[in-house]
Design a protein around this motif. Structure first.
Motif, mmCIF file in Angstrom:
data_model
loop_
_atom_site.group_PDB
_atom_site.id
_atom_site.type_symbol
_atom_site.label_atom_id
_atom_site.label_comp_id
_atom_site.label_asym_id
_atom_site.label_seq_id
_atom_site.Cartn_x
_atom_site.Cartn_y
_atom_site.Cartn_z
ATOM 1 N N TYR A 99 0.831 -1.200 0.000
ATOM 2 C CA TYR A 99 0.000 0.000 0.000
ATOM 3 C C TYR A 99 0.871 1.257 0.000
ATOM 4 O O TYR A 99 0.702 2.147 -0.832
ATOM 5 N N CYS A 100 1.845 1.308 0.927
ATOM 6 C CA CYS A 100 2.728 2.486 0.995
ATOM 7 C C CYS A 100 3.547 2.596 -0.284
ATOM 8 O O CYS A 100 3.785 3.702 -0.790
ATOM 9 N N PHE A 101 3.960 1.437 -0.787
ATOM 10 C CA PHE A 101 4.742 1.415 -2.027
ATOM 11 C C PHE A 101 4.018 2.136 -3.159
ATOM 12 O O PHE A 101 4.609 2.936 -3.887
ATOM 13 N N ILE A 142 14.174 11.660 -2.002
ATOM 14 C CA ILE A 142 13.560 11.576 -0.676
ATOM 15 C C ILE A 142 13.089 12.948 -0.181
ATOM 16 O O ILE A 142 11.960 13.057 0.316
ATOM 17 N N PRO A 143 13.882 14.013 -0.321
ATOM 18 C CA PRO A 143 13.344 15.330 0.071
ATOM 19 C C PRO A 143 12.071 15.713 -0.687
ATOM 20 O O PRO A 143 11.142 16.267 -0.093
ATOM 21 N N MET A 144 12.024 15.373 -1.975
ATOM 22 C CA MET A 144 10.819 15.699 -2.745
ATOM 23 C C MET A 144 9.637 14.841 -2.319
ATOM 24 O O MET A 144 8.487 15.170 -2.584
ATOM 25 N N LEU A 145 9.935 13.704 -1.701
ATOM 26 C CA LEU A 145 8.872 12.770 -1.306
ATOM 27 C C LEU A 145 8.278 13.097 0.054
ATOM 28 O O LEU A 145 7.296 12.473 0.456
ATOM 29 N N THR A 146 8.885 14.011 0.795
ATOM 30 C CA THR A 146 8.450 14.193 2.184
ATOM 31 C C THR A 146 6.949 14.419 2.364
ATOM 32 O O THR A 146 6.399 13.902 3.326
ATOM 33 N N PRO A 147 6.253 15.161 1.478
ATOM 34 C CA PRO A 147 4.803 15.270 1.704
ATOM 35 C C PRO A 147 4.114 13.907 1.705
ATOM 36 O O PRO A 147 3.273 13.637 2.567
ATOM 37 N N THR A 148 4.483 13.045 0.745
ATOM 38 C CA THR A 148 3.889 11.710 0.688
ATOM 39 C C THR A 148 4.269 10.898 1.928
ATOM 40 O O THR A 148 3.426 10.221 2.520
ATOM 41 N N LEU A 149 5.541 10.977 2.315
ATOM 42 C CA LEU A 149 5.985 10.228 3.485
ATOM 43 C C LEU A 149 5.241 10.686 4.733
ATOM 44 O O LEU A 149 4.860 9.873 5.581
ATOM 45 N N PHE A 150 5.008 11.975 4.808
ATOM 46 C CA PHE A 150 4.306 12.545 5.950
ATOM 47 C C PHE A 150 2.866 12.044 6.013
ATOM 48 O O PHE A 150 2.387 11.585 7.056
ATOM 49 N N LEU A 151 2.190 12.084 4.863
ATOM 50 C CA LEU A 151 0.823 11.560 4.788
ATOM 51 C C LEU A 151 0.779 10.095 5.214
ATOM 52 O O LEU A 151 -0.054 9.679 6.020
ATOM 53 N N GLU A 161 5.887 18.503 10.256
ATOM 54 C CA GLU A 161 5.576 19.289 9.072
ATOM 55 C C GLU A 161 6.618 20.368 8.803
ATOM 56 O O GLU A 161 6.823 20.794 7.690
ATOM 57 N N ARG A 162 7.324 20.811 9.878
ATOM 58 C CA ARG A 162 8.344 21.826 9.692
ATOM 59 C C ARG A 162 9.456 21.378 8.766
ATOM 60 O O ARG A 162 10.071 22.176 8.081
ATOM 61 N N ARG A 163 9.748 20.079 8.824
ATOM 62 C CA ARG A 163 10.841 19.585 8.000
ATOM 63 C C ARG A 163 10.355 19.110 6.644
ATOM 64 O O ARG A 163 11.111 18.560 5.863
ATOM 65 N N VAL A 164 9.074 19.264 6.408
ATOM 66 C CA VAL A 164 8.513 18.724 5.188
ATOM 67 C C VAL A 164 8.674 19.711 4.056
ATOM 68 O O VAL A 164 8.450 20.901 4.226
ATOM 69 N N HIS A 165 9.090 19.183 2.910
ATOM 70 C CA HIS A 165 9.228 20.049 1.767
ATOM 71 C C HIS A 165 7.934 20.063 0.970
ATOM 72 O O HIS A 165 7.456 19.036 0.533
ATOM 73 N N TYR A 166 7.339 21.218 0.801
ATOM 74 C CA TYR A 166 6.165 21.312 -0.055
ATOM 75 C C TYR A 166 6.515 22.083 -1.309
ATOM 76 O O TYR A 166 7.185 23.099 -1.241
#
Lengths: 297, 295
Positions: free
Chosen positions: A172-174, A208-217, A291-296
């Motif tokens: 699912y996460c994949f 990975i930095p670009m993925l942070t929103p998805t990882l956060f969700l 969320e502070r470390r999350v790249h949007y």
């Protein structure tokens, strides 16, 4: 927001009515009863008469209960390790498939399969596969007696239920992480490649930095899912049944056992409110600090 | 990619293959076990070759858990929840997106809040209301008019009890809301200019446009409802309403003599087959629905 809207009073009311009725009956009314039960007690000797208001008494008796604190600890261990392992494995898989080598579509096709299975079914299968007397682990146990026995050792039982959960949820996460990776512009990774950075460097510095929103969700989703989700209950119910010696007695399992086997509605309601509070703290902490470390973009 | 990375490619393939093995080996073990005899399934080391007792095991599992009835009930439940939820959430999303009133926002937040509490945490009071679904209305009538109404509406051991609490959640509403927001305003404008009312617009324009979304949502809802365990487990005491998932309980290996895991595995395979087929065959829709419902 829509520019064009229809003007009518009764049309939206009629359209919203079925949903309103359903959430009132099966969501808001139960939520009110949880509150009511948590602060009242059934009168002694049978149900006739008003419920008696007891203030925080139900909570204090829950907090004095060592089995409750045990279930909190067990739930936290289960949720944290499941979430971490699931996300880490899914990230590795998504990065691997996203390299788009020959045949990666073939792999992708199978990775989502476990997600189709229900928690209790996965539990039933793994109870057999990882049983100490037969299946896979019996060979190891034959060489080193008592090496693996989830029916006897709490830590082994915990590993068993974490395995079931992770096996089901990685796919699912994949899917989400792969979709996130594919939305990163190819030109970006290609430019990095031209500058001579290899796949690993690109993963760490760009993907990975670009993925942070998805990882956060996913972090919120999987943390909640492992904490109170339907699979957690189903897996525990079909494999360890909370045992051995309450080592896998997660909070949802404890609540249901209290309410339906112990018939202690007030205690169960107080515990339900605690779970709800914990979910809210979870969500708050995650939003506030992660969320502070999350790249949007 | 524009580069040559033979070493990284080998590592990538190694990862992909190990993961594929970890995904497929449990399936293979269960398939093998479901075709072996009791002695074979308990043998150490486990043999990774199918045995010859397939039909016998599947027939035994079918009979032991009354799987014909259980599968039928699961199909009824999944069908009702899927269609009910699509209908209810399309309607309420329509009310939220295409009308303006101060109640619209209130309604939106009322629906949104339901996402915070999964069924697992409020299962006890939900059970209580299912046992007496008329209770809030009775209370309301009594406080308003002072009349005691003697109507009971027990949902335990009924199809409505199995399905209605599952229809009540809000995920579908958000999917439809998201989608309706992307429908061009010009369509509604044109429809209004041509003199069509809101219902006409909903039925003739909005619903046909949402067909793709509905299919995606339907695959998710079907698998999700089929896999419900806790709710049917608690509320069904009459075996004629038991579902495929709860039949797993009846399938646990017998305790006398060698445990017959071959029968258990055969039954488990039958039970997981329908959602597995949905995911394998309709994977494109399934994945699209997954990503759309969580955004």
């Amino acid at each position: 927001m829509k520019r064009v809207v229809f003007k009518s009073r009764w049309v939206p009311a009629v359209a919203a009515l079925p949903q309103l009725l359903l959430i009132f009956l099966f969501f808001y009314w139960p939520a009110v009863s949880v509150m009511n039960w948590a602060f009242t007690l059934e009168p002694a000797f049978g149900g006739a008469g008003e419920r008696i208001f007891v203030g925080w008494e139900n909570f204090t008796s829950v907090f004095a209960d060592t089995q409750y604190w045990n279930s909190v600890r067990v739930s936290l261990i289960f949720a944290c390790s499941s979430t971490f392992i699931t996300l880490a494995l899914a990230l590795v898989l998504a990065l691997a498939v996203d390299r788009q080598l020959k045949g990666s579509k073939f792999f992708r096709f199978f990775y989502i399969w476990p997600y189709a299975l229900a928690g209790p079914a996965v539990g039933t299968a793994f109870l057999f596969i990882l049983s100490p007397e037969r299946g896979l682990m019996a060979i190891v146990n034959a060489a080193h007696p008592d090496f693996w026995n989830p029916a006897k050792y709490g830590s082994h039982a915990m590993i068993l239920i974490i395995t079931c959960f992770v096996w089901k949820w990685v796919g699912y996460c994949f899917i989400f992480l792969l979709a996130g990776l594919q939305s990163i512009p190819r030109s970006l990774t290609e430019a990095a490649a031209m500058d001579g950075s290899g796949p690993l460097r690109r993963a760490i510095d760009i993907q990975i930095p670009m993925l942070t929103p998805t990882l956060f969700l996913l972090l919120i989703l999987i943390a909640t899912e492992s904490f109170v989700g339907k699979d957690t209950y189903g897996i525990v119910d079909r494999t360890t049944y909370g045992g051995p010696n309450n080592a896998t007695n997660v909070m949802v399992f404890n609540i249901v056992a209290k309410a339906f086997e112990g018939l202690d509605y007030s205690g169960a309601a107080a515990q339900s409110l605690m779970v709800i509070a914990i979910i809210m703290v979870f969500t708050f902490v995650q939003f506030r600090f992660v969320e502070r470390r999350v790249h949007y973009r | 990619m524009i580069e040559k990375t033979p070493f990284a490619n080998i590592v990538t393939y190694a990862i992909l293959f190990v993961a594929l093995t970890l995904v497929l080996v449990p399936f293979w073990i269960v398939i093998c076990a479901s075709t072996q005899s009791v002695a074979q399934v308990n043998a150490v080391p486990f043999s990774f070759v199918p045995g010859g007792e397939m039909l016998k095991n599947y027939a035994a599992a079918w009979q032991r858990a009354d799987l014909g009835l259980a599968l039928f009930n699961s199909f009824v439940m999944a069908g009702l929840v899927t269609s009910g939820k699509i209908a209810v959430s399309a309607l309420s999303a329509f009310a939220i997106v295409y009308f303006r009133s101060r109640w619209g926002m209130v309604f939106f937040w009322l629906v949104f809040m339901t996402l915070m509490l999964p069924l697992e945490v409020r299962v006890v009071p939900t059970y209580n209301i299912a046992a007496d679904a008329f209770q809030p209305f009775r209370l309301l009538i009594q406080t308003l008019t002072g009349i005691e109404v003697g109507i009971d509406w027990n949902l335990l051991n009924t199809y409505s009890g199995l399905t209605l609490p599952l229809v009540a959640t809000a995920t579908g509403t958000f999917l439809f809301r998201q989608f309706f927001m992307t429908v061009p305003d010009e369509l509604a404008e044109a429809a209004r200019m041509d003199g069509s009312g809101p219902w006409r617009f909903f039925v003739d324009i909005l619903l046909p446009l949402s067909r793709t979304n509905m299919l995606a949502l339907a695959t998710i809802l079907f698998a999700d409802t089929w896999n419900q365990y806790l709710w049917p487990r608690l509320m069904v005491t009459d075996p004629s309403y038991s579902t495929a998932m709860t039949a797993l309980r009846a399938l646990r290996p017998s305790e006398n003599g060698l445990p017959d895991w071959n029968v258990t595995n055969a039954g488990a395979l039958i039970i997981v087959l329908p959602p597995l087929i949905v995911v394998a065959v309709l994977q494109r829709w399934f994945v699209r629905g997954l990503i759309a419902t969580e955004k």
